[in-house]
Design a protein around this motif. Structure first.
Motif, PDB file in Angstrom:
ATOM      1  N   PHE A 172      -6.012  12.769  27.862  1.00 32.59           N
ATOM      2  CA  PHE A 172      -6.050  14.124  28.419  1.00 32.59           C
ATOM      3  C   PHE A 172      -7.443  14.465  28.924  1.00 32.59           C
ATOM      4  O   PHE A 172      -7.616  14.986  30.023  1.00 32.59           O
ATOM      5  N   VAL A 173      -8.460  14.172  28.130  1.00 30.71           N
ATOM      6  CA  VAL A 173      -9.841  14.483  28.525  1.00 30.71           C
ATOM      7  C   VAL A 173     -10.242  13.668  29.754  1.00 30.71           C
ATOM      8  O   VAL A 173     -10.886  14.197  30.661  1.00 30.71           O
ATOM      9  N   ARG A 174      -9.851  12.401  29.807  1.00 33.42           N
ATOM     10  CA  ARG A 174     -10.168  11.583  30.989  1.00 33.42           C
ATOM     11  C   ARG A 174      -9.459  12.106  32.229  1.00 33.42           C
ATOM     12  O   ARG A 174     -10.042  12.191  33.304  1.00 33.42           O
ATOM     13  N   ASP A 179     -16.064  21.822  33.956  1.00 32.43           N
ATOM     14  CA  ASP A 179     -16.130  23.243  34.254  1.00 32.43           C
ATOM     15  C   ASP A 179     -16.372  24.058  32.982  1.00 32.43           C
ATOM     16  O   ASP A 179     -17.212  24.961  32.967  1.00 32.43           O
ATOM     17  N   GLY A 180     -15.662  23.728  31.927  1.00 28.12           N
ATOM     18  CA  GLY A 180     -15.847  24.444  30.665  1.00 28.12           C
ATOM     19  C   GLY A 180     -17.244  24.275  30.096  1.00 28.12           C
ATOM     20  O   GLY A 180     -17.853  25.227  29.606  1.00 28.12           O
ATOM     21  N   ILE A 181     -17.773  23.054  30.183  1.00 34.01           N
ATOM     22  CA  ILE A 181     -19.126  22.788  29.690  1.00 34.01           C
ATOM     23  C   ILE A 181     -20.147  23.548  30.536  1.00 34.01           C
ATOM     24  O   ILE A 181     -21.085  24.156  30.005  1.00 34.01           O
ATOM     25  N   THR A 182     -19.964  23.549  31.859  1.00 32.41           N
ATOM     26  CA  THR A 182     -20.891  24.258  32.742  1.00 32.41           C
ATOM     27  C   THR A 182     -20.874  25.752  32.466  1.00 32.41           C
ATOM     28  O   THR A 182     -21.927  26.406  32.378  1.00 32.41           O
ATOM     29  N   ARG A 226     -22.594  20.581  19.711  1.00 35.00           N
ATOM     30  CA  ARG A 226     -21.767  21.735  19.320  1.00 35.00           C
ATOM     31  C   ARG A 226     -21.062  22.335  20.525  1.00 35.00           C
ATOM     32  O   ARG A 226     -19.873  22.663  20.474  1.00 35.00           O
ATOM     33  N   LEU A 227     -21.776  22.488  21.621  1.00 34.82           N
ATOM     34  CA  LEU A 227     -21.214  23.074  22.833  1.00 34.82           C
ATOM     35  C   LEU A 227     -20.060  22.227  23.366  1.00 34.82           C
ATOM     36  O   LEU A 227     -18.968  22.742  23.633  1.00 34.82           O
ATOM     37  N   VAL A 228     -20.273  20.930  23.509  1.00 34.88           N
ATOM     38  CA  VAL A 228     -19.243  20.034  24.039  1.00 34.88           C
ATOM     39  C   VAL A 228     -18.035  19.997  23.112  1.00 34.88           C
ATOM     40  O   VAL A 228     -16.883  20.059  23.559  1.00 34.88           O
ATOM     41  N   THR A 229     -18.279  19.923  21.807  1.00 35.72           N
ATOM     42  CA  THR A 229     -17.184  19.891  20.841  1.00 35.72           C
ATOM     43  C   THR A 229     -16.339  21.149  20.916  1.00 35.72           C
ATOM     44  O   THR A 229     -15.104  21.082  20.950  1.00 35.72           O
ATOM     45  N   SER A 230     -16.978  22.310  20.979  1.00 30.77           N
ATOM     46  CA  SER A 230     -16.209  23.557  21.021  1.00 30.77           C
ATOM     47  C   SER A 230     -15.430  23.702  22.325  1.00 30.77           C
ATOM     48  O   SER A 230     -14.293  24.161  22.331  1.00 30.77           O
ATOM     49  N   VAL A 231     -16.028  23.278  23.441  1.00 31.65           N
ATOM     50  CA  VAL A 231     -15.334  23.365  24.730  1.00 31.65           C
ATOM     51  C   VAL A 231     -14.112  22.454  24.745  1.00 31.65           C
ATOM     52  O   VAL A 231     -13.012  22.873  25.115  1.00 31.65           O
ATOM     53  N   VAL A 232     -14.281  21.204  24.356  1.00 30.52           N
ATOM     54  CA  VAL A 232     -13.175  20.240  24.404  1.00 30.52           C
ATOM     55  C   VAL A 232     -12.080  20.621  23.414  1.00 30.52           C
ATOM     56  O   VAL A 232     -10.891  20.585  23.755  1.00 30.52           O
ATOM     57  N   ASN A 233     -12.452  21.006  22.196  1.00 28.02           N
ATOM     58  CA  ASN A 233     -11.444  21.397  21.209  1.00 28.02           C
ATOM     59  C   ASN A 233     -10.678  22.643  21.649  1.00 28.02           C
ATOM     60  O   ASN A 233      -9.518  22.824  21.275  1.00 28.02           O
ATOM     61  N   GLY A 234     -11.293  23.494  22.446  1.00 25.16           N
ATOM     62  CA  GLY A 234     -10.650  24.720  22.890  1.00 25.16           C
ATOM     63  C   GLY A 234      -9.784  24.570  24.132  1.00 25.16           C
ATOM     64  O   GLY A 234      -9.103  25.512  24.530  1.00 25.16           O
ATOM     65  N   GLY A 276      -4.512  20.885  19.470  1.00 29.00           N
ATOM     66  CA  GLY A 276      -4.333  19.512  19.013  1.00 29.00           C
ATOM     67  C   GLY A 276      -5.449  18.568  19.408  1.00 29.00           C
ATOM     68  O   GLY A 276      -5.509  17.450  18.898  1.00 29.00           O
ATOM     69  N   LEU A 277      -6.333  18.983  20.299  1.00 26.87           N
ATOM     70  CA  LEU A 277      -7.466  18.123  20.656  1.00 26.87           C
ATOM     71  C   LEU A 277      -8.503  18.196  19.549  1.00 26.87           C
ATOM     72  O   LEU A 277      -8.806  19.274  19.037  1.00 26.87           O
ATOM     73  N   ARG A 278      -9.042  17.028  19.196  1.00 24.71           N
ATOM     74  CA  ARG A 278     -10.080  17.011  18.170  1.00 24.71           C
ATOM     75  C   ARG A 278     -11.130  15.976  18.540  1.00 24.71           C
ATOM     76  O   ARG A 278     -10.836  14.789  18.686  1.00 24.71           O
ATOM     77  N   VAL A 279     -12.356  16.445  18.690  1.00 24.32           N
ATOM     78  CA  VAL A 279     -13.481  15.571  18.995  1.00 24.32           C
ATOM     79  C   VAL A 279     -13.996  14.964  17.698  1.00 24.32           C
ATOM     80  O   VAL A 279     -14.233  15.674  16.724  1.00 24.32           O
ATOM     81  N   VAL A 280     -14.167  13.665  17.692  1.00 23.68           N
ATOM     82  CA  VAL A 280     -14.703  12.965  16.527  1.00 23.68           C
ATOM     83  C   VAL A 280     -16.219  12.868  16.627  1.00 23.68           C
ATOM     84  O   VAL A 280     -16.932  13.143  15.671  1.00 23.68           O
ATOM     85  N   ARG A 281     -16.713  12.478  17.831  1.00 25.62           N
ATOM     86  CA  ARG A 281     -18.156  12.319  18.003  1.00 25.62           C
ATOM     87  C   ARG A 281     -18.512  12.491  19.476  1.00 25.62           C
ATOM     88  O   ARG A 281     -17.760  12.124  20.361  1.00 25.62           O
ATOM     89  N   VAL A 282     -19.693  13.053  19.708  1.00 24.88           N
ATOM     90  CA  VAL A 282     -20.240  13.178  21.056  1.00 24.88           C
ATOM     91  C   VAL A 282     -21.582  12.464  21.066  1.00 24.88           C
ATOM     92  O   VAL A 282     -22.430  12.727  20.219  1.00 24.88           O
TER      93      VAL A 282
END
Length: 143
Positions: free
Chosen positions: A78-80, A88-91, A115-123, A127-133
């Motif tokens: 999904f992220v890919r 867009d969300g990160i920006t 923290r920023l990338v994790t919160s954007v992707v999880n939001g 069901g999306l869950r970031v393990v590591r950035v």
């Protein structure tokens, strides 16, 4: 034993020996190809631009490659596939609250980026869950 059956037996034993000898090498080559194809759980975003600030004032821009390891294959796919939504969300999030610049020159708060990338992707989707950035090839804008 006839001559043709003897030749068949020799050919069969040679084929069996070749299979036994080449079998592990073939499987090792298949494993190497799988590793070369990349991590299936990692989505990579190249050339992400993040604003850097000091005391609320824009100081510089950070150009970075983000490698986002997801919890499962569907999330990574999904992220890919939706990388433009992730960018867009990160920006947008980094424009609202820029990344703090470090105390020494050429440094920045990497934990804030994570923290920023994790919160954007999880939001983005339930069901999306970031393990590591991880951040790679981080560079500042030249002045």
């Amino acid at each position: 034993m006839s001559m043709s059956s003897r030749r068949s037996a020799i050919a069969l034993s040679a084929a069996s020996a070749a299979t036994l000898m080449l079998g592990p090498k073939m499987s090792a080559a298949a494993e190497e190809k799988k590793e070369e194809a990349g991590e299936p759980l990692v989505a990579e975003l190249t050339n992400v631009v993040l604003p850097l600030a000091r005391d609320g004032a824009l100081v510089n821009y950070l150009f970075v490659t983000l490698k986002i390891r997801m919890s499962d294959l569907n999330a990574a796919a999904f992220v890919r596939e939706q990388h433009f939504l992730v960018r867009d969300g990160i920006t947008r999030a980094s424009s609202r609250s820029p990344i703090p610049i470090g105390k020494s020159p050429g440094t920045f708060d990497t934990a804030a980026v994570v923290r920023l990338v994790t919160s954007v992707v999880n939001g983005l989707k339930p069901g999306l869950r970031v393990v590591r950035v991880s951040l790679e090839q981080a560079a500042f804008m030249r002045r």
